[in-house]
Enzyme design. Structure first.
Site, mmCIF file in Angstrom:
data_model
loop_
_atom_site.group_PDB
_atom_site.id
_atom_site.type_symbol
_atom_site.label_atom_id
_atom_site.label_comp_id
_atom_site.label_asym_id
_atom_site.label_seq_id
_atom_site.Cartn_x
_atom_site.Cartn_y
_atom_site.Cartn_z
ATOM 1 N N ARG A 77 0.805 -1.275 -0.206
ATOM 2 C CA ARG A 77 0.085 -0.134 0.181
ATOM 3 C C ARG A 77 0.940 1.160 0.041
ATOM 4 O O ARG A 77 1.704 1.268 0.776
ATOM 5 C CB ARG A 77 -0.930 0.080 1.142
ATOM 6 N N HIS A 123 -2.821 11.027 0.871
ATOM 7 C CA HIS A 123 -2.395 10.882 2.525
ATOM 8 C C HIS A 123 -2.205 11.965 2.910
ATOM 9 O O HIS A 123 -0.689 12.455 3.202
ATOM 10 C CB HIS A 123 -1.360 9.725 2.539
ATOM 11 N N GLU A 170 -7.412 8.451 6.671
ATOM 12 C CA GLU A 170 -7.496 9.020 7.912
ATOM 13 C C GLU A 170 -8.166 10.538 7.898
ATOM 14 O O GLU A 170 -7.391 11.497 8.372
ATOM 15 C CB GLU A 170 -6.426 9.090 8.870
ATOM 16 N N ASN A 312 -7.369 1.751 10.031
ATOM 17 C CA ASN A 312 -5.913 2.075 10.399
ATOM 18 C C ASN A 312 -6.279 1.802 12.012
ATOM 19 O O ASN A 312 -6.935 2.602 12.701
ATOM 20 C CB ASN A 312 -5.612 3.238 10.073
ATOM 21 N N TYR A 314 -4.272 1.406 15.813
ATOM 22 C CA TYR A 314 -3.058 1.168 16.642
ATOM 23 C C TYR A 314 -3.245 0.956 18.044
ATOM 24 O O TYR A 314 -2.304 0.251 18.559
ATOM 25 C CB TYR A 314 -2.292 2.617 16.453
ATOM 26 N N GLU A 382 -3.423 -0.233 8.217
ATOM 27 C CA GLU A 382 -2.310 0.173 9.075
ATOM 28 C C GLU A 382 -2.240 -0.538 10.171
ATOM 29 O O GLU A 382 -3.452 -0.488 10.924
ATOM 30 C CB GLU A 382 -2.064 1.688 9.085
HETATM 31 C C1 PNW Z 1 -1.212 7.261 10.786
HETATM 32 N N1 PNW Z 1 -2.748 9.374 17.015
HETATM 33 O O1 PNW Z 1 -1.432 8.403 11.805
HETATM 34 C C2 PNW Z 1 -0.845 7.695 9.632
HETATM 35 O O2 PNW Z 1 -1.833 7.337 8.636
HETATM 36 C C3 PNW Z 1 0.452 7.355 9.247
HETATM 37 O O3 PNW Z 1 0.902 8.168 8.284
HETATM 38 C C4 PNW Z 1 1.382 7.622 10.631
HETATM 39 O O4 PNW Z 1 2.871 7.210 9.937
HETATM 40 C C5 PNW Z 1 0.959 6.365 11.426
HETATM 41 O O5 PNW Z 1 -0.233 6.413 11.761
HETATM 42 C C6 PNW Z 1 1.646 6.248 12.797
HETATM 43 O O6 PNW Z 1 1.393 7.476 13.640
HETATM 44 C C7 PNW Z 1 -1.649 8.653 12.938
HETATM 45 O O7 PNW Z 1 -2.169 10.149 17.597
HETATM 46 C C8 PNW Z 1 -1.088 9.547 13.697
HETATM 47 O O8 PNW Z 1 -3.703 8.648 17.449
HETATM 48 C C9 PNW Z 1 -1.504 9.868 15.057
HETATM 49 C C10 PNW Z 1 -2.377 9.351 15.727
HETATM 50 C C11 PNW Z 1 -3.007 7.944 15.130
HETATM 51 C C12 PNW Z 1 -2.813 7.731 13.723
#
Ligand code: PNW
Length: 482
Positions: A77, A123, A170, A312, A314, A382
């Site tokens: 991707r 992006h 996002e 995405n 995390y 992601e």
């Molecule tokens: C994503 N938060 O961004 C993006 O899609 C990527 O480009 C980035 O490198 C990746 O996650 C890692 O950070 C985020 O603070 C940035 O919760 C910040 C957050 C979540 C997603």
């Protein structure tokens, strides 16, 4: 155990974004984007880092794709820089053939290697010229027409070979970080002392609508004029954490958790996947600050059938209700976010960035919730993390990354479990192929499965890069336990 429950046709690979890796910002006829401007503001808003060189992927893409081949990736991707295709961005502005040629090379190289390209159209790198011309994402009517034209150029030129499209990455981060907190480009905010322009109470909600309508028009264009011949699929990548109540015995915290997820995901997913208005909780709180959709716009939304939900993911958090806040400070939905609950239990293990703790149990709940609400096949577009302390490590230390390996294992395991709950989850992209420019955090946090030395631009695989290959290959062999 995990991978054994994933089917053989489960799509997997690695993800990147143009501005974070490409560099070569003044080459190949590329126009400026809002991040070029943002990264060169004084005093620095990005820890003195910029994408001017980044990983120099523009010149090193073959080497990077050798890594993809070595890692056994089935898919990759990446995002296209709008301002390489249309340097001035607009629907009547010229197309840059050098930019087209660059992405043709990328796509052809991937296909020669048997790697499926997954292309993100946007992006976060809006052409600066559109921001200057009419306010960029603040101009709902103009920007959606320009985005549609840019999308059409991409389908026309690349759609014979690209069968997987993601319109936006996002939109929540673009709207809130770009126009409420001002931490990301274009850096507008009325609450951030670094910002000279902005209206945190209103702008993010206007930008949200512009992003939703731009997505819808790009999908409608694909459906009307390209889908029958090109036979591809098109989706959008939404971020959003899972939230549990801070006090599990307080119904107001349970409401706050649900409201927080509606402000994160429902904001975009209601109009995009259900062709419905914004969530009730948003209307109730934001009133006329939330720009409505007209009947005509609802028709566009309904006609724009989106094939998949790109997720995405995390981390997760706890939500605590709070008193009604002022219009400039209520962007999260009048919710306080916490990494520990009332009992002091942490949501998960700390990683190498403060906002990310590993919460695979809540990932499973998140997947199951999103699938049951929006009923679309999910692709994880992601997922990943930096290891604790990795930003301070030498290369030799960084390439030994047990924390990342465990994070991947646990999150793939959660996918398997959510599939057992009945969710349709068809693919997984680890973030990221290599360490890269982490936006306003500069080159500190390392999310890559490949170590990047920013002085020499040398790439070195970390242990996690090959582990994913073994885990995913494992799914081909039925296990005794099945
Ligand atoms: C994503 N938060 O961004 C993006 O899609 C990527 O480009 C980035 O490198 C990746 O996650 C890692 O950070 C985020 O603070 C940035 O919760 C910040 C957050 C979540 C997603």
């Amino acid at each position: 155990m995990t991978a054994s429950v994933l089917p053989p046709d489960f799509e997997w690979g690695f993800a990147t974004a143009a501005y974070q890796i490409e560099g070569a910002v003044n080459e190949g006829g590329r126009g400026k984007c809002i991040w070029d401007t943002f990264c060169h503001q004084e005093p620095s808003r990005t820890k003195n880092a910029s994408g001017d060189i980044a990983c120099d992927h523009y010149h090193k893409f073959e080497e990077d794709f050798d890594l993809l081949s070595k890692y056994g990736a089935g898919a990759y991707r990446f995002s296209i820089a709008w301002s390489r295709i249309v340097p001035l961005g607009g629907r009547d502005d010229p197309i840059n053939e050098e930019g087209i040629a660059f992405y043709n090379q990328l796509i052809d190289s991937l296909l020669r290697r048997g790697i499926t390209p997954w292309v993100t159209l946007y992006h976060w790198d809006l052409p600066q010229a559109l921001h200057d011309r009419y306010g960029g994402w603040l101009n709902v009517d103009e920007v959606q027409k320009d985005f549609e034209r840019y999308a059409r150029v991409c389908y026309e030129r690349f759609g014979d070979r690209v069968k997987h499209w993601i319109t936006l990455n996002e939109p929540w981060i673009q709207a809130i970080y770009g126009y409420a907190t001002g931490g990301n480009a274009p850096g507008r905010s009325s609450t951030n002392p670094h910002c000279t322009e902005g209206d945190t109470a209103r702008e993010p909600w206007i930008v949200g609508k512009a992003l939703i309508m731009s997505h819808a028009r790009a999908v409608a264009a694909y459906n009307q004029d390209f889908r029958a011949e090109q036979k591809g699929v098109i989706g959008v990548s939404l971020n959003g954490d899972y939230y549990e109540p801070w006090d599990k015995n307080d119904p107001k915290d349970a409401e706050a958790a649900e409201r927080r997820m509606q402000f994160h995901i429902g904001w975009f997913a209601n109009p995009i996947f259900l062709a419905k208005d914004y969530p009730d909780s948003m209307r109730k709180q934001l009133g006329d600050r939330l720009p409505p959709f007209s009947l005509e716009e609802f028709k566009t939304l309904a006609a724009a059938q989106t094939d998949f939900y790109g997720m995405n993911y995390y981390t997760s958090q706890f939500a605590k209700h709070c008193a009604e806040a002022a219009p400039e400070t209520d962007v999260l939905g009048n919710v306080e976010e916490h990494q520990s609950n009332k009992q002091g239990e942490s949501v998960g293990e700390a990683s190498g960035v403060h906002w990310l703790r590993s919460c695979p149990g809540m990932f499973r709940k998140h997947l199951t919730r999103v699938h049951s609400l929006y009923k679309k096949p999910i692709y994880i577009t992601e997922n990943g993390c930096p290891c604790p302390g990795e930003d301070k490590m030498t290369r030799e230390e960084s390439i030994n990354d047990p924390f990342r390996i465990q994070y991947f294992k646990d999150h793939l395991d959660a996918i398997g479990k959510s599939r057992q709950d009945g969710s349709i989850i068809n693919g997984y992209f680890a973030w990221s192929l290599m360490d890269n420019l982490e936006w306003s955090d500069g080159f500190g946090p390392r999310f890559g499965v490949t170590h990047t030395d920013y002085d020499t631009l040398e790439r070195t695989p970390k242990k996690s890069a090959l582990l994913l290959k073994d885990m995913i290959a494992d799914r081909q062999r039925p296990h005794a336990s099945l």
